[in-house]
Design a protein around this motif. Structure first.
Motif, short mmCIF file in Angstrom:
data_model
loop_
_atom_site.label_atom_id
_atom_site.label_comp_id
_atom_site.label_asym_id
_atom_site.label_seq_id
_atom_site.Cartn_x
_atom_site.Cartn_y
_atom_site.Cartn_z
N TRP A 365 0.68 -1.33 -0.08
CA TRP A 365 0.11 -0.03 -0.02
C TRP A 365 1.01 1.34 0.20
CZ3 TRP A 365 -0.28 3.89 4.07
CH2 TRP A 365 0.71 3.18 5.24
N PHE A 366 0.21 2.50 -0.22
CA PHE A 366 0.89 3.58 -0.18
C PHE A 366 0.20 4.76 0.18
CE2 PHE A 366 -0.80 5.32 -4.15
CZ PHE A 366 -1.34 4.14 -4.74
N ILE A 367 0.68 5.79 0.70
CA ILE A 367 -0.18 6.88 1.07
C ILE A 367 -0.76 7.57 -0.51
CG2 ILE A 367 -0.21 9.42 2.00
CD1 ILE A 367 -0.55 7.28 4.02
N ALA A 368 -1.88 7.39 -0.68
CA ALA A 368 -2.28 8.13 -1.99
C ALA A 368 -2.96 9.49 -1.85
CB ALA A 368 -3.74 7.12 -2.51
N GLU A 369 -3.01 9.76 -0.71
CA GLU A 369 -3.44 11.36 -0.73
C GLU A 369 -3.17 11.74 0.71
OE1 GLU A 369 -7.35 12.66 -1.69
OE2 GLU A 369 -7.32 11.47 -3.51
N SER A 370 -2.42 12.80 0.84
CA SER A 370 -2.12 13.67 2.29
C SER A 370 -1.89 14.87 1.81
CB SER A 370 -1.00 12.81 2.87
OG SER A 370 -0.41 13.62 3.93
N GLY A 371 -2.48 16.03 2.40
CA GLY A 371 -2.12 17.16 2.31
C GLY A 371 -3.05 18.19 3.13
N MET A 372 -2.88 19.51 2.62
CA MET A 372 -3.22 20.59 3.66
C MET A 372 -3.86 21.72 2.76
SD MET A 372 -1.18 22.72 6.13
CE MET A 372 -1.95 23.06 7.79
N VAL A 386 6.16 34.62 -4.67
CA VAL A 386 6.14 33.09 -4.54
C VAL A 386 5.49 32.81 -3.06
CG1 VAL A 386 7.56 30.96 -4.22
CG2 VAL A 386 8.11 32.92 -5.87
N ILE A 387 4.50 31.95 -3.03
CA ILE A 387 3.80 31.64 -1.80
C ILE A 387 4.71 30.95 -0.91
CG2 ILE A 387 1.98 30.24 -0.79
CD1 ILE A 387 0.23 31.18 -3.17
N GLN A 388 4.90 31.50 0.29
CA GLN A 388 6.01 30.84 1.27
C GLN A 388 5.07 29.86 2.08
OE1 GLN A 388 9.35 31.72 1.11
NE2 GLN A 388 8.48 32.28 -0.84
N ASP A 389 4.90 28.68 1.70
CA ASP A 389 3.77 27.52 2.23
C ASP A 389 4.73 26.97 3.28
OD1 ASP A 389 5.17 26.68 0.03
OD2 ASP A 389 3.47 25.43 -0.43
N ASP A 390 5.23 27.32 4.18
CA ASP A 390 6.20 26.56 5.28
C ASP A 390 5.23 25.74 6.01
OD1 ASP A 390 8.85 27.63 5.24
OD2 ASP A 390 7.54 29.36 5.22
N TYR A 391 3.74 25.95 6.21
CA TYR A 391 2.81 25.35 7.05
C TYR A 391 2.77 23.95 6.20
CZ TYR A 391 0.46 28.27 3.68
OH TYR A 391 0.33 28.87 2.17
N ARG A 392 2.79 24.06 4.86
CA ARG A 392 2.46 22.84 4.17
C ARG A 392 3.94 21.99 4.38
NH1 ARG A 392 0.46 25.03 0.15
NH2 ARG A 392 -1.57 24.28 0.62
N ILE A 393 4.91 22.57 4.24
CA ILE A 393 6.21 21.66 4.47
C ILE A 393 6.35 21.19 5.63
CG2 ILE A 393 8.65 22.06 4.54
CD1 ILE A 393 8.56 24.27 2.34
N ASN A 433 -9.89 26.07 -0.62
CA ASN A 433 -8.79 25.72 0.24
C ASN A 433 -7.67 25.34 -0.99
OD1 ASN A 433 -9.91 26.00 2.64
ND2 ASN A 433 -11.28 24.22 2.01
N ARG A 434 -6.48 25.92 -1.01
CA ARG A 434 -5.37 25.45 -1.93
C ARG A 434 -4.49 24.38 -1.58
NH1 ARG A 434 -5.33 28.70 -6.33
NH2 ARG A 434 -7.10 30.36 -6.11
N TYR A 435 -4.23 23.31 -2.12
CA TYR A 435 -3.60 22.13 -1.93
C TYR A 435 -2.33 21.92 -2.49
CZ TYR A 435 -7.86 19.84 0.72
OH TYR A 435 -8.83 19.69 1.49
#
Ligand code: BG6
Length: 475
Positions: A365-372, A386-393, A433-435
């Motif tokens: 199996w694998f993680i097929a979706e994970s995100g914010m 440039v969007i500084q999406d440190d929360y996503r990182i 919501n941008r992913y």
């Protein structure tokens, strides 16, 4: 807090996902080729955030070359999307392929292969043809199961030499749960029997497609992408534990068990009968499910699910709903993604991994979706735009870390795929919501612009090392 580093194995997938309907747009779509999502949007546009929906989406149909170049830049090893069943044919009953649409997929897949990115293809990501929904009641019908097998046959014939990892459905429980159980989506019908019939027919359709693929002798695998919710009881008391177990039966095991073990849980069948839920199945269908389990699972995991035993009386006039047995529980002090209203709890990945290892024969199996998904990301733009999406990182780091820990602990986990490669259209929430690793600029003709996370993701691929600051309480 301390800094930790963990190695990402060389064969570990570092990918991203999306779907046809959430990206391609209606360019070139012909009369009669609507999907269920398209007619929901057409019938109920006011519930879609700011009126955006699948009509243009990210216009991928016209921009796939540019997109694949960005995938390469972001270092993706794999990309998962769907083929849009509703557009793949001009006649669903005879299986007449729409050559114009199929050529788009020929080119898109070729472009990915040329860039060294492995495509993983899902046959349905909610793109049930509207014609089949309106004329046969969609997945309530056994005829639709047959027509799905015909669709799979045509897709395999055309692409089996280019694509080796196939998936029947993405989140097969979602549409019927929102429409027939919770009555939250068009056409708002509360009917628990129809809900279970859809579940069963999607399990049956998966088994038929697995059988077909094996009989044809194609190289590769057929799996399914599920969204089991890691469900924690409020307490260790038996009434709360029972609430979580029953939740798990209705929403998780209803697909996990038939797809991996080849049978429905007896406890689920008994509860359905006890509550008068009627679903039509035969011994032959159950045998088909038993003999054709999937090769692998993709698992979509976003947030934990917490329940407690119900404290309210059930209105006897309300049709049976699994919520008869549970109530949602909000953990005081929980960490939240406020844009989406979802708790953040990376440990779900490790817990799910151990469950698959121990209860589901450690199937690959694998993680097929994970995100914010984050609202108003423009506020995080730097002087260069440039969007500084440190929360996503941070979010990816913590979730990927749990995935890698699980692998070290013996989980048969093949990789991690982010939802999503670019910002795209969510059901109802549209572009709220941008992913993405890549921004889609709606004010500027859907121009693409890499966010900070895209470069960071690429570095993961190059260094094969994840370094993160992590709370020492987290293992
Ligand atoms: C998954 C779906 O449930 O979550 C995607 O497979 C969806 O289609 C994604 O877009 C994110 O959820 P949402 O509701 O914020 O779009």
């Amino acid at each position: 807090m301390s800094q930790k580093s963990i190695t990402i194995p060389q064969d570990f997938i570092l990918g991203a996902a999306s779907s046809a309907w959430q990206t391609e747009g209606w360019s070139g779509k012909k009369e009669g080729q609507d999907s269920y999502m398209d007619i929901w949007y057409k019938n109920d546009r006011h519930v879609w955030h700011e009126g955006y929906g699948p009509a243009v989406a990210t216009d991928l149909y016209n921009r796939y070359r540019e997109e694949v170049a960005l995938m390469k830049q972001a270092g993706l090893t794999h990309y998962r999307t769907s083929i849009n069943w509703s557009r793949f044919f001009t006649d669903y009953e005879k299986g007449v392929v729409d050559e114009e649409y199929a050529r788009y997929y020929d080119n898109f897949i070729d472009e990915m292969l040329a860039a060294g990115i492995e495509p993983m293809i899902c046959l349905e990501h909610y793109e049930l043809p509207a014609y089949l929904f309106e004329n046969y009641g969609g997945w309530a019908s056994k005829k639709v199961v047959e027509l799905f097998a015909l669709y799979a046959e045509k897709v395999f014939e055309r692409y089996h030499h280019k694509v080796s990892r196939w998936f029947t459905f993405n989140e097969p429980i979602v549409v019927q749960t929102r429409v027939y159980l919770d009555a939250l989506r068009w056409p708002y019908e509360q009917n628990t029997s129809t809900w279970m019939q859809w579940n069963h027919h999607k399990n049956l359709a998966t088994a038929k497609v697995v059988k077909l693929f094996r009989e044809k002798g194609y190289t590769g695998s057929v799996g399914a992408i599920l969204n089991p919710e890691v469900t924690y009881p409020r307490s260790s008391a038996p009434h709360d534990v029972k609430a979580a177990e029953i939740y798990d039966l209705f929403y998780n095991r209803v697909f996990l068990d038939p797809m991996v073990h080849g049978r429905y849980p007896q406890a689920l069948v008994a509860l359905l009968e006890q509550h008068g839920v009627q679903w039509d199945y035969s011994a032959d269908e159950l045998a088909l499910i038993r003999d054709n389990t999937v090769d692998e699972l993709g698992i979509n995991l976003y947030y934990p699910h917490r329940v407690k035993a119900p404290s309210r009386a059930w209105n006897p006039q309300t049709p049976f709903h699994p919520a008869y047995y549970y109530e949602p529980f909000e953990l005081p002090g929980r960490r939240m993604n406020k844009s989406r209203g979802w708790e953040i709890y990376p440990r779900i990945i490790y817990d799910m991994a151990m469950r698959i290892k121990n209860d589901y024969r450690n199937i690959p199996w694998f993680i097929a979706e994970s995100g914010m998904g984050i609202e108003n990301e423009g506020q995080f733009r730097n002087a260069e735009g440039v969007i500084q999406d440190d929360y996503r990182i941070g979010f990816i780091s913590e979730h990927l870390y749990q995935t890698l820990l699980a692998r070290e602990a013996g989980a048969n986990c093949q990789g991690y795929m982010l939802w999503a490669f670019t910002d795209n259209v969510s059901p109802m929430n549209a572009f709220k919501n941008r992913y993405g690793l890549i921004e889609i600029d709606l004010q500027n003709n859907r121009a693409r612009r890499a966010k900070k996370s895209a470069g960071w993701y690429r570095a993961l691929r190059e260094t094969r090392t994840l370094t993160l600051n992590i709370d020492d309480d987290w293992k």
